[in-house]
Design an enzyme around this catalytic site. Structure first.
Site, PDB file in Angstrom:
ATOM      1  N   GLU A 182       0.822  -1.153   0.045  1.00  0.00           N
ATOM      2  CA  GLU A 182       0.029   0.139  -0.126  1.00  0.00           C
ATOM      3  C   GLU A 182       0.874   1.315  -0.064  1.00  0.00           C
ATOM      4  O   GLU A 182       1.410   1.585   1.145  1.00  0.00           O
ATOM      5  CB  GLU A 182      -0.784  -0.084   1.268  1.00  0.00           C
ATOM      6  CG  GLU A 182      -1.687   1.204   1.304  1.00  0.00           C
ATOM      7  CD  GLU A 182      -2.845   1.330   2.497  1.00  0.00           C
ATOM      8  OE1 GLU A 182      -2.720   0.457   3.323  1.00  0.00           O
ATOM      9  OE2 GLU A 182      -3.632   2.371   2.465  1.00  0.00           O
ATOM     10  N   LYS A 224      -2.300  -1.884  -3.057  1.00  0.00           N
ATOM     11  CA  LYS A 224      -3.531  -1.127  -2.627  1.00  0.00           C
ATOM     12  C   LYS A 224      -3.035   0.213  -2.725  1.00  0.00           C
ATOM     13  O   LYS A 224      -2.497   1.159  -2.028  1.00  0.00           O
ATOM     14  CB  LYS A 224      -3.867  -1.584  -1.110  1.00  0.00           C
ATOM     15  CG  LYS A 224      -4.660  -0.774  -0.273  1.00  0.00           C
ATOM     16  CD  LYS A 224      -5.088  -1.255   0.794  1.00  0.00           C
ATOM     17  CE  LYS A 224      -5.943  -0.309   1.746  1.00  0.00           C
ATOM     18  NZ  LYS A 224      -6.624  -0.880   2.718  1.00  0.00           N
TER      19      LYS A 224
END
Ligand code: 13P
Length: 350
Positions: A182, A224
């Protein structure tokens, strides 16, 4: 330590269960500090028991497993159980939801780089991953934070965070755990959509370069990222179809085809906007002559949880209504994965 063929197969299977089965992820891994801040904002007492009760409410929401493939937990939560003593990880598994765990130790100010952060948590990570795997976690999350401002992000910040993400991802895979990678470009600031596009492309190029250098199996991970968005203080707030088009085009240019799926974070967007933009990307994807190589999914925290938190307010009697609100947002995002989200779905029972 290398990865056996059995481990590689398991990683690919888990990554695909998370993003390729037509459902999305629920991020419920707020640190105690962040969770307390959200509680304080709506007047909920900031105690261990209230945090447990809130996570209990989320996990036991009826029908959640139809919309959610995986739930990201926090260290405190993965050790907890419901009112009857059933462990949260077991409840999730019974609902068909894979348990995951946040393993970074938070984004800290980066030395010599005012306004920028570096995510910590690599020391002792191998042992922590082994412990979490024993507790039932099959995937993990590590969040890098990239700030936008004049002269930011710096190359140093992008490189340091990308390197940490890649080392985390490699350690996860060594332990049979799928890494959610992420890198989040924050929405704070007055930057334009174009500035966010350039930064997003640069950050993702760098992240995939480091993942490659560390030998991370791209088929066994999930990306992500942020959507490509103008800053919250930017005067021009672009329309949903523009955001969707630019986001998908940017990602197509930098995310390798081997990655099974992209699960967006919501980053502070409202629940409705996060659903509408996700939906438009999936509508768009159906029109491409050259199909997208990966799935477009969600891994939202605020865009799913916030309406339910405001309704719950820490009171047991509000639990059914709060669970309905949570399920509603999960259902809206499920529809968005299939390009079928609409105002009539949004307004159902509202
Ligand atoms: P938001 O959807 O609230 O951005 O949270 C996602 C997340 O997991 C942040 O790390």
């Amino acid at each position: 330590m290398g990865k056996s063929n059995v481990t590689l197969t398991r990683l690919v299977e888990t990554a695909n269960r998370l993003v390729a089965g037509g459902r999305g992820l629920l991020a419920m891994d707020e640190s105690n500090g962040t969770c307390n801040k959200r509680f304080a904002a709506v007047g909920i007492p900031q105690t261990v028991e209230m945090r447990r009760a809130w996570r209990d409410l989320l996990i036991t929401t009826p029908g959640l497993g139809a919309c959610i493939s995986g739930a990201i937990l926090y260290d405190e939560t993965i050790r907890q159980a419901d009112d009857h003593g059933t462990r949260f990880t077991d409840l999730l598994t019974q609902a068909g939801i894979l348990p995951g765990i946040k393993v970074d130790a938070g984004a800290k100010p980066m030395a010599g780089h005012p306004g920028e952060k570096i995510t910590e948590g690599l020391d002792g990570l191998r042992e922590r991953l082994q412990d979490y795997a024993e507790m039932g976690a099959v995937f993990a999350k590590w969040r890098a934070v990239i700030a936008m401002d004049a002269g930011l992000p710096t190359r140093a910040c992008i490189e340091a965070n990308a390197h940490a993400l890649a080392r985390y991802a490699s350690l996860c895979q060594e332990n049979g755990i799928v890494p959610i990678v992420e890198p989040e470009i924050l929405m704070d600031g007055s930057h334009s959509l174009e500035q966010c596009r350039l930064a997003t492309a640069d950050v993702l190029h760098t992240v995939f370069e480091h993942l490659y250098r560390q030998g991370v199996l791209l088929e066994g991970m999930v990306l992500k990222p942020n959507m490509v968005l103008p800053g919250l203080a930017c005067l021009q707030q672009d329309a949903v179809d523009v955001v969707a088009e630019v986001t998908v085009r940017t990602l197509r240019q930098v995310v390798p085809a081997a990655v099974p799926g992209i699960a967006f974070l919501s980053g502070g967007q409202s629940g409705e906007l996060a659903s509408a933009r996700l939906n438009q990307m999936n509508v768009l994807a159906k029109t491409f002559v050259q199909p997208l190589p990966w799935k477009i999914a969600f891994s939202y925290a605020r865009a799913i949880q916030m309406p339910a938190l405001a309704i719950w307010h820490g009171s047991e009697s509000n639990k059914p209504e709060a669970q309905w609100a949570l399920h509603h947002r999960a259902r809206c995002n499920l529809a968005a994965l299939h390009g079928e989200y609409s105002q009539s779905i949004e307004r159902e029972h509202a």
